[in-house]
Design a protein around this motif. Structure first.
Motif, short mmCIF file in Angstrom:
data_model
loop_
_atom_site.label_atom_id
_atom_site.label_comp_id
_atom_site.label_asym_id
_atom_site.label_seq_id
_atom_site.Cartn_x
_atom_site.Cartn_y
_atom_site.Cartn_z
N ALA A 340 137.81 85.90 2.28
CA ALA A 340 137.34 86.94 3.20
C ALA A 340 138.46 87.36 4.15
CB ALA A 340 136.15 86.43 4.01
N ILE A 457 130.63 82.34 1.65
CA ILE A 457 131.14 83.65 2.04
C ILE A 457 132.29 84.00 1.10
CG2 ILE A 457 132.17 84.99 3.91
CD1 ILE A 457 130.80 83.02 5.86
N MET A 462 132.81 89.34 6.28
CA MET A 462 131.86 89.45 7.38
C MET A 462 132.08 90.76 8.13
SD MET A 462 132.35 85.57 8.90
CE MET A 462 134.05 85.89 9.34
N CYS A 463 131.08 91.14 8.94
CA CYS A 463 131.24 92.24 9.89
C CYS A 463 130.68 91.81 11.23
CB CYS A 463 130.59 93.53 9.39
SG CYS A 463 128.82 93.44 9.05
N THR A 473 126.96 88.58 7.61
CA THR A 473 127.63 88.37 6.32
C THR A 473 126.59 88.13 5.24
OG1 THR A 473 129.32 87.07 5.16
CG2 THR A 473 127.84 85.86 6.62
N GLY A 577 130.75 93.50 0.46
CA GLY A 577 130.38 93.16 1.82
C GLY A 577 129.42 94.13 2.47
#
Length: 655
Positions: A340, A457, A462-463, A473, A577
């Motif tokens: 990520a 993940i 992620m955001c 995520t 994502g």
């Protein structure tokens, strides 16, 4: 007197008129500024927050979204006469700058299309030879230089689009015409394979000031002495090499050299950065997510802690010097790459806002680090983990475990099936496999890894929504089975074992063992039938300030919901994502059912879903042009996952 009054009235009228006019001009100016909101990098900002300030689309109206336009790349034609379709995945996230969308296809072709209409402006074809040995056939996007708002980009020239290709080239294109910049490198490109070997690039380069930073991708289970995973920086104007950094120390006296043990350790390859590199122009830093050394599952040729593999490394962009590092896995023998993008965000602690890096891992761990020092802002403990039982291997005795934030995707593998027969088959398969928690080492009898190498993940990352303070995520839960086989006994061991015959094979040349990798699922007419309990894929929100799970909901489904309605609660394996918006929505596709969805940021409730014309194993993006907000996603399927292939870029907007 009357004339004076009249003059005063006229003067007042003129003043009022001028005031109204000036206010109107100001409002028009504000509207013009607000009418266009770009998405200038893969993660919107260079730190990958993947958050948009747009609010036009929100929970009150998201159900009204309709297709604005659809663009087709013709990509499937590129695969004819090759086996590329078996590996190809349209994983790109477009960027939007100056009213134009720029994106790459799996074969590294680059398109520029009008952001409002979807009409093609230009196309660039690098003519990648698809019959060569390519581990992956994908390209997650392109980058623009100079980066809007980056004041450190001092050289002025025409805007450029950079793409790093499957066959190891860094290409600079004129953003207006799509033609290679003749003065960059050699006729518009730099050969990234020169002096390194057979590498690919599957992620967009990082851009910081006048510097382009690029990593590499490689299939690292064929042999232990694979290509070096160097990260390099080039001049954005000339293409000249500025610096090169090898994550594996090669010379005695180099920092980290003593963490590699054994006579062959310096020949180890990989530890490369195939994912997205983040940049902080203000601090002159790039944040490099490195991977496991080669091969993934046996480290007998490279005993020790193995710095700077499987780490987040902060590098001074102007010099190439390491500023700090944080290793997420010591002596990685699980393929627990940092897949990520490191997410740069503000973190509040003791009433102060601290620049931070959030690191999401395949293990489901989330580390929150100080951006300037790499020191954990939330507690991390070195905890003991199981020993290896494989001759020649020495698993590192401890691993770093974050103790505040919840681990995502981690659970004890239990047998599951649609029917009692299916469950019994799962139980039989699980019996006899080694499992002692997250860091169970590979073994000769076979070891269970949960989460496996797909995450937790994964590369979808992620955001972060700064309004709610939620870190969001999507997560996978798919147990992997890893078995090491003595090389001299390979043929006789595999001959009568159907599971081993079907499993992936990594030859790991130069080591005593061949690796066999499979997963706890079976296949029938329904598709994948998992052998561990659902949910298999979820969307998760974490409250960073509280250090707790805010909510978790199933993401998609993998089975025919007309036959198995409950499958909607079981979730789906997913790649790609999510993004968050100030409108209070999280947009994500990624699941195997081929839908794009919008969830309410506040509570995770599903607000909207729409079937895509092909698999959506990509991260969406959003922008505003001419006062209209658009949500865009690449829908082209994923060869290895078996989702529907295609060549679509689809845009949605309100009527």
């Amino acid at each position: 007197m009357k004339l004076i009054n009249k003059a005063n009235c006229i003067g007042q009228l003129v003043s009022i008129t001028l005031l109204i006019f000036s206010q109107s001009v100001a409002v028009v100016g504000q509207n013009q500024v607000a009418s266009t909101v770009e998405w200038p990098a893969y993660g919107n900002d260079a730190g990958g927050m993947r958050f948009s300030p747009l609010t036009q689309i929100n929970p009150a109206n998201v159900k009204q979204l309709t297709v604005a336009w659809t663009f087709r790349t013709g990509e499937l034609e590129q695969y004819k006469g090759t086996d590329a379709a078996e590996k190809a995945a349209f994983e790109a996230t477009p960027i939007m700058v100056d009213g134009t969308l720029f994106f790459s296809t799996p074969t590294s072709r680059v398109f520029a299309i009008d952001a409002a209409t979807g009409q093609k402006k230009w196309m660039y074809t690098p003519d990648v030879y698809l019959r060569q040995d390519l581990s992956e056939i994908t390209s997650r996007g392109v980058s623009v230089w100079p980066v809007p708002g980056d004041k450190s980009a001092t050289t002025r020239a025409n805007k450029r689009i950079f793409v790093a290709t499957l066959d190891g080239r860094l290409v600079a294109l004129d953003a207006l015409t799509g033609k290679p910049i003749a003065t960059f490198g050699k006729e518009g490109s730099v050969d990234l394979r020169q002096g390194v070997g057979n590498i690919s690039v599957t992620s967009p380069p990082a851009v910081i000031g006048n510097t382009i930073v690029v990593g590499s991708s490689m299939g690292d289970n064929n042999r232990f002495n694979y290509e070096r995973g160097v990260v390099r920086a080039y001049d954005a104007v000339t293409g000249g090499l500025r610096w090169s950094w090898d994550p594996i120390p090669r010379t005695k006296g180099d920092a980290g050299f003593d963490t590699w043990k054994g006579p062959n350790a310096t020949q180890t390859g990989a530890a490369n950065a195939w994912s997205i590199i983040s940049a902080d122009a203000e601090r002159d830093l790039v944040f490099v997510p490195t991977t496991s050394p080669s091969p993934d599952y046996y480290g007998g040729e490279r005993l020790g802690k193995n710095l700077y593999a499987s780490s987040i490394v902060a590098i001074r962009a102007s010099t190439g010097k390491v500023v700090w590092h944080f290793q997420t896995v010591h002596h990685d023998i699980w393929d627990y790459d940092n897949a990520a993008q490191p997410l740069l965000l503000p973190f509040t602690q003791n009433g102060k806002t601290i620049p931070a890096v959030a690191v999401g891992t395949k293990m489901g761990h989330i580390f929150i680090l100080h951006r300037e020092t790499g020191v954990p802002l939330l507690p991390v403990e070195e905890q003991p983990v199981p020993k290896s039982t494989v001759a020649g291997e020495e698993a590192f005795p401890t691993q770093p475990i974050p103790t505040t934030l919840p681990a995502l995707g981690l659970r004890k593998p239990e047998a599951w099936g649609l029917t009692p027969t299916d469950k019994a088959a799962a139980e039989q398969r699980i019996d006899g496999l080694r499992y002692e928690g997250l860091f169970t080492p590979p073994s000769l009898q076979g070891s269970l890894m949960v989460p496996g190498n797909v995450g937790g993940i994964h590369w979808g990352g992620m955001c972060y929504d700064p309004q709610s303070g939620l870190l969001l995520t999507n997560v996978n839960r798919m147990a992997a089975v890893i078995r090491l086989l003595p090389r001299e006994k390979l043929a006789e061991t595999v001959k009568y074992d159907q599971d081993l015959l079907r499993a992936e094979t990594g030859m790991q040349a130069g080591t005593p063992y061949v690796v066999k990798r499979s997963y706890l699922f079976t296949k029938n007419e329904q598709g994948l039938i998992m052998q561990t309990p659902p949910p298999w894929g979820t969307l998760v929100a974490i409250n960073l300030q509280k250090g707790s799970l805010a909510w978790e909901v199933p993401l998609g489904y993998m089975m025919d919901v007309t036959k198995y309605p409950q499958a909607k609660q079981w979730g789906s394996l997913n790649l790609g994502g999510a993004i968050a918006t100030a409108g209070g929505l999280v947009f994500v596709a990624a699941s195997l059912d081929g839908h794009l969805r919008a969830f309410k940021t506040q509570d995770g409730s599903l607000q909207w879903e729409v079937p895509l014309p092909a698999g959506g194993q990509a991260t969406p993006m959003t922008y505003q042009v001419n006062g209209q907000q658009y949500v865009v996603i690449a829908a082209g399927g994923h060869g290895k996952l078996g989702t529907k292939p295609g060549d679509y870029v689809v845009a949605y907007r309100l009527p």
